[in-house]
Design a protein around this motif. Sequence first.
Motif, mmCIF file in Angstrom:
data_model
loop_
_atom_site.group_PDB
_atom_site.id
_atom_site.type_symbol
_atom_site.label_atom_id
_atom_site.label_comp_id
_atom_site.label_asym_id
_atom_site.label_seq_id
_atom_site.Cartn_x
_atom_site.Cartn_y
_atom_site.Cartn_z
ATOM 1 N N LEU A 27 26.024 -28.724 -39.336
ATOM 2 C CA LEU A 27 25.049 -29.409 -40.188
ATOM 3 C C LEU A 27 23.784 -29.725 -39.407
ATOM 4 C CD1 LEU A 27 27.472 -31.863 -42.012
ATOM 5 C CD2 LEU A 27 26.351 -29.861 -42.981
ATOM 6 N N GLY A 28 23.940 -29.926 -38.102
ATOM 7 C CA GLY A 28 22.791 -30.218 -37.253
ATOM 8 C C GLY A 28 21.742 -29.123 -37.346
ATOM 9 N N ASN A 29 22.173 -27.886 -37.383
ATOM 10 C CA ASN A 29 21.229 -26.765 -37.425
ATOM 11 C C ASN A 29 20.657 -26.549 -38.815
ATOM 12 O OD1 ASN A 29 23.471 -26.379 -35.485
ATOM 13 N ND2 ASN A 29 22.131 -24.772 -34.721
ATOM 14 N N PHE A 109 30.253 -39.755 -40.878
ATOM 15 C CA PHE A 109 29.160 -39.418 -41.821
ATOM 16 C C PHE A 109 29.021 -37.914 -42.006
ATOM 17 C CE2 PHE A 109 25.671 -37.916 -39.117
ATOM 18 C CZ PHE A 109 25.916 -38.499 -37.881
ATOM 19 N N TYR A 110 29.477 -37.166 -41.004
ATOM 20 C CA TYR A 110 29.418 -35.703 -41.066
ATOM 21 C C TYR A 110 30.223 -35.183 -42.254
ATOM 22 C CZ TYR A 110 28.604 -31.360 -38.419
ATOM 23 O OH TYR A 110 28.168 -30.140 -37.983
ATOM 24 N N SER A 111 31.392 -35.802 -42.415
ATOM 25 C CA SER A 111 32.302 -35.374 -43.466
ATOM 26 C C SER A 111 31.743 -35.685 -44.857
ATOM 27 C CB SER A 111 33.639 -36.068 -43.196
ATOM 28 O OG SER A 111 34.396 -36.177 -44.310
ATOM 29 N N PHE A 257 20.821 -33.075 -28.129
ATOM 30 C CA PHE A 257 22.216 -33.373 -27.789
ATOM 31 C C PHE A 257 23.138 -33.112 -28.966
ATOM 32 C CE2 PHE A 257 20.170 -35.680 -24.349
ATOM 33 C CZ PHE A 257 21.015 -35.393 -23.297
ATOM 34 N N PHE A 258 22.706 -33.605 -30.139
ATOM 35 C CA PHE A 258 23.540 -33.472 -31.340
ATOM 36 C C PHE A 258 23.815 -32.004 -31.640
ATOM 37 C CE2 PHE A 258 24.327 -33.277 -35.917
ATOM 38 C CZ PHE A 258 25.166 -34.354 -36.134
ATOM 39 N N THR A 259 22.768 -31.201 -31.613
ATOM 40 C CA THR A 259 22.925 -29.815 -32.036
ATOM 41 C C THR A 259 23.759 -29.003 -31.058
ATOM 42 O OG1 THR A 259 21.759 -27.934 -32.987
ATOM 43 C CG2 THR A 259 20.794 -28.857 -31.004
ATOM 44 N N GLY A 263 27.304 -34.607 -24.742
ATOM 45 C CA GLY A 263 27.277 -36.018 -24.395
ATOM 46 C C GLY A 263 28.447 -36.805 -24.938
ATOM 47 N N MET A 264 29.389 -36.136 -25.597
ATOM 48 C CA MET A 264 30.529 -36.897 -26.133
ATOM 49 C C MET A 264 31.877 -36.254 -25.838
ATOM 50 S SD MET A 264 31.188 -36.063 -30.000
ATOM 51 C CE MET A 264 32.848 -35.698 -29.482
ATOM 52 N N GLY A 265 31.886 -35.239 -25.014
ATOM 53 C CA GLY A 265 33.190 -34.701 -24.596
ATOM 54 C C GLY A 265 33.694 -33.530 -25.420
HETATM 55 N N1 PFF Z 1 26.645 -29.783 -33.045
HETATM 56 C C1 PFF Z 1 27.043 -30.140 -34.384
HETATM 57 C C2 PFF Z 1 25.934 -29.777 -35.344
HETATM 58 O O1 PFF Z 1 24.854 -29.378 -34.909
HETATM 59 O O2 PFF Z 1 26.144 -29.927 -36.539
HETATM 60 C C3 PFF Z 1 27.405 -31.587 -34.505
HETATM 61 C C4 PFF Z 1 28.291 -32.076 -33.417
HETATM 62 C C5 PFF Z 1 29.554 -31.512 -33.223
HETATM 63 C C6 PFF Z 1 27.840 -33.065 -32.568
HETATM 64 C C7 PFF Z 1 30.351 -31.929 -32.184
HETATM 65 C C8 PFF Z 1 28.614 -33.501 -31.525
HETATM 66 C C9 PFF Z 1 29.865 -32.910 -31.340
HETATM 67 F F1 PFF Z 1 30.586 -33.314 -30.365
#
Ligand code: PFF
Length: 484
Positions: A27-29, A109-111, A257-259, A263-265
């Motif tokens: 979803l980030g992209n 929130f992703y879900s 970072f999100f995309t 940073g979260m393992g």
């Molecule tokens: N990278 C994913 C996106 O762009 O939608 C979101 C994401 C997945 C963020 C896994 C962080 C993660 F650990």
Amino acid sequence: MSQQKIHGVWSNSWIFVLAATGSAVGLGNIWKFPYMAGENGGGAFVLVYLFCIALIGLPVMMAEVLLGRRGRMSPVNTMKRLVEEGGLHGAWTSIGWMGVFAGLFIMSFYSVVAGWAINYVITTASGTFNGADAEQVGSIWGGLLNDNGTLLLWHTTFSIMTGVIVALGVTKGLGAVARYMMPFLILALFVLLAYGVMKGNMAAGLDFLFNPDFSKLLYKYVEVNASGETVACSGELIHCEKQLTYEPTLKALGHAFFTLSLGMGAIMAYGAYMPDHSNVAKTVVTIGILDTVIALVAGMAIFAIVFANPEVSPAGGPGLMFQSLPIAFGSMAGGQIFGTLFFLLVTVAAWSSAVSLIEPGVAWLVENKDYNRWVATLILAGSAWLLGITAMLSFNVLSEWTPIFLFGKTPFNFLDFLTSQLMLPLGGLFIAIFVGWKMSKTIVAQEMDAEGHPLFEIWMFVLRYISPVLVGVVFVFALIDSLS
Ligand code: PFF
């Protein structure tokens, strides 16, 4: 290695690339990048984002994969193991813990957003958007946001879909997702791009995305409202004051970072299942390029369609994809099929990312509590599902609930802000410092398989000095900005 027996290993390094790309591309992209670029000034935002990917994202990603492969366990235990190996302070294990929580928060929130996408697969396929104008699409979108039964159904469905894949485990579950979904995803995006070239306004889309105007990134317009508070400018620009702001820059950094799932393992957990012989630097660069190309292709396709429809605003916010694209699809020949394909694609991309959000926590429960993967998954996915209900309600009954302890944001916006703009960049900063300064350079060089290589020295330099300093500077400026 005993840990490899607990969780399994990717059958080859190509599967690692596919799985990590599956995590990164989501979803980030397709949903977030275009609407953030649209809201934060287009080209200048894109340029800062690309800069952050190259100078911070890729070096940190190499560090994160390296940590995972060296530790070979869930991020929490990987950090414990490496802390012991280096005789370091136990506080460093908080990198792992912060990741488990960040994954849970993002998943919640992703879900919900993935649930919107599933709903749109059905709505688009049924032809509801055919010939619909902006008002009709707007009311269908508004109707969905207020229909808690439907929202809950798809939020729950997506949580279960994700849980099943995670519970099946690395080789059967995650490996299969990567193998079958990713090629489909890439193909579908290029079909959509071709559609944008043929039927959309590609010239305007390209101009918006790649012609930087830094005043749009660095300044905002504010006005003082009746109660004396400074708020975003709502009236004519003449009545508004121009103010310097670093918030969009922090957003671009956070989004890098999100995309890349950094940073979260998540990438650390995937790195733990990586075969010993594969080359970390090469695989990471491949993943970074794939992720960036896919975001840019999605952006180009979306904005070509947006600019072909004058009633659609590029600054439409989180609803951009859901409110504007159906108007475009509805008014174009073949839009019903392409629209359905598009939302299916978004769902698939979200699915392969979501599995990596709960994997770090699940792996930890399996290692430490000896739970089987199904029970561990139920605990993690169940908690995210529960928290996700607050995100879901943020668009209807909780839309006015913006308490101080959520920084004056709705639960949805707060969860996004907390993770993308605080937890992930901070996690990345600590990972860079840990690998750059705390781990033995000999071990790092061994893991990178690059002792004495000039590129290794450059990477070390960037990881030690450039990445942490840039994250720090952006943080401090954004903090000053929000306090002033
Ligand atoms: N990278 C994913 C996106 O762009 O939608 C979101 C994401 C997945 C963020 C896994 C962080 C993660 F650990």
